[in-house]
Design a protein around this motif. Structure first.
Motif, mmCIF file in Angstrom:
data_model
loop_
_atom_site.group_PDB
_atom_site.id
_atom_site.type_symbol
_atom_site.label_atom_id
_atom_site.label_comp_id
_atom_site.label_asym_id
_atom_site.label_seq_id
_atom_site.Cartn_x
_atom_site.Cartn_y
_atom_site.Cartn_z
ATOM 1 N N VAL A 108 5.642 -12.029 26.385
ATOM 2 C CA VAL A 108 6.028 -13.157 25.545
ATOM 3 C C VAL A 108 6.620 -14.260 26.415
ATOM 4 C CG1 VAL A 108 6.415 -11.885 23.379
ATOM 5 C CG2 VAL A 108 8.249 -12.041 25.068
ATOM 6 N N GLY A 109 6.642 -15.486 25.867
ATOM 7 C CA GLY A 109 7.241 -16.581 26.621
ATOM 8 C C GLY A 109 7.287 -17.866 25.830
ATOM 9 N N LYS A 110 8.131 -18.786 26.262
ATOM 10 C CA LYS A 110 8.285 -20.097 25.637
ATOM 11 C C LYS A 110 8.482 -21.133 26.731
ATOM 12 C CE LYS A 110 10.360 -18.974 21.172
ATOM 13 N NZ LYS A 110 9.335 -19.529 20.318
ATOM 14 N N SER A 111 8.196 -22.391 26.371
ATOM 15 C CA SER A 111 8.529 -23.505 27.262
ATOM 16 C C SER A 111 9.293 -24.545 26.453
ATOM 17 C CB SER A 111 7.270 -24.106 27.878
ATOM 18 O OG SER A 111 6.498 -24.757 26.900
ATOM 19 N N TYR A 112 10.197 -25.225 27.143
ATOM 20 C CA TYR A 112 11.038 -26.253 26.544
ATOM 21 C C TYR A 112 10.972 -27.480 27.447
ATOM 22 C CZ TYR A 112 13.182 -22.050 24.502
ATOM 23 O OH TYR A 112 13.403 -20.858 23.872
ATOM 24 N N LEU A 113 10.741 -28.646 26.880
ATOM 25 C CA LEU A 113 10.764 -29.904 27.624
ATOM 26 C C LEU A 113 11.891 -30.741 27.038
ATOM 27 C CD1 LEU A 113 9.415 -31.652 29.818
ATOM 28 C CD2 LEU A 113 7.933 -32.564 28.022
ATOM 29 N N LEU A 114 12.835 -31.187 27.881
ATOM 30 C CA LEU A 114 13.989 -31.881 27.358
ATOM 31 C C LEU A 114 14.529 -32.948 28.301
ATOM 32 C CD1 LEU A 114 17.126 -29.904 28.069
ATOM 33 C CD2 LEU A 114 15.016 -28.623 28.010
ATOM 34 N N ASN A 115 15.274 -33.878 27.708
ATOM 35 C CA ASN A 115 16.034 -34.869 28.462
ATOM 36 C C ASN A 115 17.346 -34.219 28.860
ATOM 37 O OD1 ASN A 115 14.054 -36.800 27.828
ATOM 38 N ND2 ASN A 115 15.123 -37.366 25.954
ATOM 39 N N LEU A 116 17.809 -34.518 30.073
ATOM 40 C CA LEU A 116 19.027 -33.902 30.575
ATOM 41 C C LEU A 116 20.231 -34.822 30.456
ATOM 42 C CD1 LEU A 116 17.644 -32.353 33.883
ATOM 43 C CD2 LEU A 116 18.121 -31.164 31.736
ATOM 44 N N ASN A 117 21.410 -34.208 30.312
ATOM 45 C CA ASN A 117 22.651 -34.949 30.452
ATOM 46 C C ASN A 117 22.746 -35.430 31.895
ATOM 47 O OD1 ASN A 117 23.797 -34.426 27.841
ATOM 48 N ND2 ASN A 117 24.265 -32.346 28.524
ATOM 49 N N ASP A 118 23.333 -36.584 32.126
ATOM 50 C CA ASP A 118 23.579 -37.038 33.491
ATOM 51 C C ASP A 118 24.786 -36.261 33.999
ATOM 52 O OD1 ASP A 118 23.591 -38.377 35.885
ATOM 53 O OD2 ASP A 118 24.595 -40.146 35.091
ATOM 54 N N SER A 119 24.519 -35.302 34.884
ATOM 55 C CA SER A 119 25.577 -34.380 35.272
ATOM 56 C C SER A 119 25.373 -33.868 36.694
ATOM 57 C CB SER A 119 25.560 -33.199 34.296
ATOM 58 O OG SER A 119 26.306 -32.126 34.781
#
Length: 171
Positions: free
Chosen positions: A111-122
């Protein structure tokens, strides 16, 4: 005869990977780098393309440790992904999808998933702007997560991370 120096980070990562039935080969063109580790973010190994703004951080969890950490060890890959999204997300808006059987077969995963996201500036994310998080799990073996970081989520990013596509998989 050519001798290759192996870092402590690499030795430790390969030991943990072996415990999770995972194999890893450093992909051509990539160099070892140091991931940022904190209380909420812990990675076992990191690689980067020199002269490019792409890094990949890996976390591997052997089944034995999954059973101690998660109530439902069969969904550890979901928890790993959600924990990272929660820690990283700049706007709590992200794209998630289940990985197809074709992709799962490439990694010998169940099984598996992918996530695409904007990051906090950190500093925790080295000020990268975007992340592609991939979580995979092989039943009774372990789970792994790859966090691909970039400042440009255009086609060049996907071409660059594709160069590392075959570097890690379950046995």
């Amino acid at each position: 005869m050519r001798f290759v120096q192996v870092s402590k980070q690499s030795r430790d990562f390969n030991r943990t990977a072996s415990d999770a039935s995972v194999t890893f080969t450093l992909p051509e063109g990539f160099k070892e780098t140091v991931p940022v580790n904190s209380e909420e973010l812990t990675y076992d190994y990191a690689i980067a393309l020199p002269d490019h703004s792409v890094e990949i951080w890996f976390a591997v969890k052997p089944y034995k440790s999954i059973t101690r950490i998660y109530t439902n060890p069969d969904s550890a890959y979901i928890s790993l992904g959600k924990e990272q999204v929660s820690a990283f997300s700049a706007d709590n808006a992200y794209f998630v999808r289940n990985l197809t059987d074709r992709i799962l077969n490439q990694y010998n995963a169940d099984v598996g998933k992918s996530y695409l996201l904007n990051l906090n500036d950190s500093p925790a994310t080295k000020h990268y702007k975007y992340a592609l998080i991939i979580t995979l799990q092989k039943n009774k073996a372990g789970a792994l997560m790859a966090v691909c970081l970039t400042n440009d989520k255009g086609p060049d990013f996907f071409k660059e991370i594709d160069k590392a596509r075959n570097c890690i998989k379950f046995k």
